[in-house]
Design a protein around this motif. Structure first.
Motif, short mmCIF file in Angstrom:
data_model
loop_
_atom_site.label_atom_id
_atom_site.label_comp_id
_atom_site.label_asym_id
_atom_site.label_seq_id
_atom_site.Cartn_x
_atom_site.Cartn_y
_atom_site.Cartn_z
N PHE A 249 1.11 -1.44 0.20
CA PHE A 249 0.16 0.13 -0.09
C PHE A 249 0.65 1.39 0.26
O PHE A 249 1.55 0.79 0.78
CB PHE A 249 -0.69 -0.06 1.29
N ASP A 252 -0.93 8.26 2.14
CA ASP A 252 -1.42 8.92 3.36
C ASP A 252 -0.37 8.76 4.22
O ASP A 252 0.51 8.53 5.43
CB ASP A 252 -2.83 7.73 4.40
N ASP A 255 3.86 3.51 3.79
CA ASP A 255 4.14 2.83 3.01
C ASP A 255 3.55 1.66 3.35
O ASP A 255 3.96 1.69 5.48
CB ASP A 255 5.41 2.35 1.53
N ILE A 271 4.57 -0.74 8.74
CA ILE A 271 4.31 0.36 8.03
C ILE A 271 5.21 0.92 8.29
O ILE A 271 6.14 1.69 9.08
CB ILE A 271 2.92 0.99 9.08
N THR A 290 -8.22 2.79 9.85
CA THR A 290 -7.45 3.57 9.17
C THR A 290 -6.49 2.14 8.18
O THR A 290 -6.24 1.87 7.13
CB THR A 290 -6.64 5.07 9.33
N ASN A 293 -8.48 0.44 5.73
CA ASN A 293 -8.61 1.08 4.51
C ASN A 293 -7.07 1.06 3.82
O ASN A 293 -7.07 0.57 2.67
CB ASN A 293 -8.21 2.07 4.68
N TRP A 294 -6.68 0.55 4.22
CA TRP A 294 -4.62 0.53 4.18
C TRP A 294 -4.71 -0.56 2.73
O TRP A 294 -4.43 -0.67 2.06
CB TRP A 294 -3.79 1.54 5.04
N ASN A 297 -6.62 -1.47 0.92
CA ASN A 297 -6.15 -1.11 -0.96
C ASN A 297 -4.93 -1.07 -1.18
O ASN A 297 -4.06 -0.71 -2.13
CB ASN A 297 -6.71 0.92 -0.28
N ALA A 298 -4.38 -2.39 -0.82
CA ALA A 298 -3.44 -2.98 -1.24
C ALA A 298 -3.35 -3.89 -2.43
O ALA A 298 -4.31 -4.18 -2.56
CB ALA A 298 -2.66 -3.61 0.17
#
Length: 415
Positions: A249, A252, A255, A271, A290, A293-294, A297-298
């Protein structure tokens, strides 16, 4: 998302040792288990699992905020299981406080036990290349009459081994330490150095994890390279390197690399803040929402992956942190643990947590243990309203059911 040509770990932010894969895989595995569950039970299970993860991020932030700014390692799951065992002996406000701390206020204690048992069956099961184990125990003073229902619940739902000890037994710390060391495959040593004479019970959780990478790092590719502790400070470390398809990912100001173990049911999520982003900015926004969501979407992408070997231990007393999270009543004279024993006023003495991790080219070994000491305590009565009729007053005599006033009067000078 743009192509990430190289991912080099300059700040290894956190490893919340939780013992399961990313939420995507977690949901798949949960659905397998929930296939025969009723919709209501399935909803409870999903809400429970989310609450456990939410507790993970909340307590990690509390540890960070408490001033621990260097290497941190906790197992929120170990802490959760220890507190859930204790919960079964808590009554009234003390029970409510522990549930609030865990983020489980919407669950009955019975529901929490059921879901904790289901979660342990889901997470702690065989996986190719991964050996993960959970163990619980309860150590009680032999002269205390422990409630049978309390011990039965710990056995039924938490498979807690039951041990007894004598008062002022000098061998008790070494006995508990030996149990912890055995259950963590030697990774957690000498956790307890002293047991106060007021202690009547110790509840212990231990978790161990031994995972081989799904795709190992070739030690011949590892190099000495700088790790940037801060913008103007670095140290030379052994950096493990490989190039392959990795779930990434990017967004924001950070990575994330998802590095799988075994069959891929367990992963290490790293992270990594962008170099112009302070790590505390990431910790501030870290939450279940959060994070989900990360990772949702990876995407897999060909990646030059570099991460350092690392090995360290960590130990912390959690009384202050848990008090700040809502459990303060459990540590004082107003605590109600009559579900453990009705013969004595009891409270929590200390909640101690210790963890260890080593990550190499082959994989990761990690372990954690949580010990909750229960002690006899001096009873402090609940705060009482003071009603002292030492000056003029009005009074009534009435029948309550009909609320009929029979007499009314005023006293200004009692005789």
């Amino acid at each position: 998302m743009g192509f990430i040509k190289s991912l080099s770990v300059t700040v290894l932010s956190i490893f919340l040792f939780f013992g399961c894969s990313s939420s995507t895989n977690f949901k798949v595995r949960s659905n397998e288990m929930l296939a025969t569950s009723t919709p209501a039970i399935q909803q409870d299970r999903e809400e429970f699992n989310e609450a456990v993860n939410n507790f993970s991020f909340r307590i990690f932030r509390k540890v960070w905020d408490s001033g621990h700014k260097e290497n941190i390692l906790i197992s929120p799951l170990s802490i959760s299981y220890a507190l859930m065992m204790v919960l079964n002996g808590a009554e009234r406000e003390t029970s409510t406080a522990i549930k609030n701390c865990l983020g489980l206020s919407g669950f009955s204690t019975e529901e929490i036990n059921r879901e904790a048992n289901s979660l342990s069956k889901l997470v702690f099961k065989p996986d190719s290349g991964v050996n993960i184990k959970l163990a619980n125990s309860v150590w009680s003073l032999d002269e205390i009459d422990v409630e049978e229902s309390f011990m039965r619940i710990l056995d039924d739902y938490y498979k807690a081994e039951s041990r007894q000890f004598r008062g002022n037994d000098p061998n008790l710390p070494s006995a508990i330490n030996h149990w912890i060391e055995e259950k963590t495959d030697g990774m957690i040593k000498d956790m307890i150095d002293y047991v106060d004479p007021s202690i009547i019970m110790m509840l212990v959780n231990a978790i161990s994890f031994d995972g081989l990478w799904s795709s190992s790092f070739d030690a011949n590719n590892s190099i000495d390279a700088p790790f940037y502790i801060s913008a103007d400070k670095n140290r030379i470390v052994i950096m493990m390197r490989r190039t392959d398809e990795t779930v990434i990912f990017n967004g924001d100001n950070l990575d994330i690399a998802e590095i799988p173990y075994g069959d891929g049911n367990f992963v290490l999520d790293i992270i990594l803040p962008h170099k112009d982003t302070e790590i505390d900015k990431i910790i501030d926004i870290l939450s279940v929402q959060t994070f989900n969501n990360w990772i949702n979407n990876a995407n897999p992408i060909q990646t030059e992956l570099s991460i350092p070997r690392f090995k360290y231990g960590y130990k912390i007393e959690l009384n202050k942190i848990l008090s700040e999270m809502g459990m303060e009543i459990a540590f004082g004279g107003r605590a109600d643990f009559s579900g453990i024993s009705r013969g004595y006023p009891l409270s929590i003495d200390k909640v101690t947590h210790q963890a260890f991790i080593e990550t190499t080219e082959k994989g990761t070994e990690a372990a954690a243990a949580t010990v909750v000491g229960i002690k006899r305590t001096a009873f402090i009565p609940e705060e009482r309203f003071v009603f002292n009729a030492d000056h003029p007053f009005i009074y009534l005599i009435r029948e309550k059911k009909s609320n009929t006033i029979i007499f009314v009067g005023l006293v200004t000078n009692p005789e």
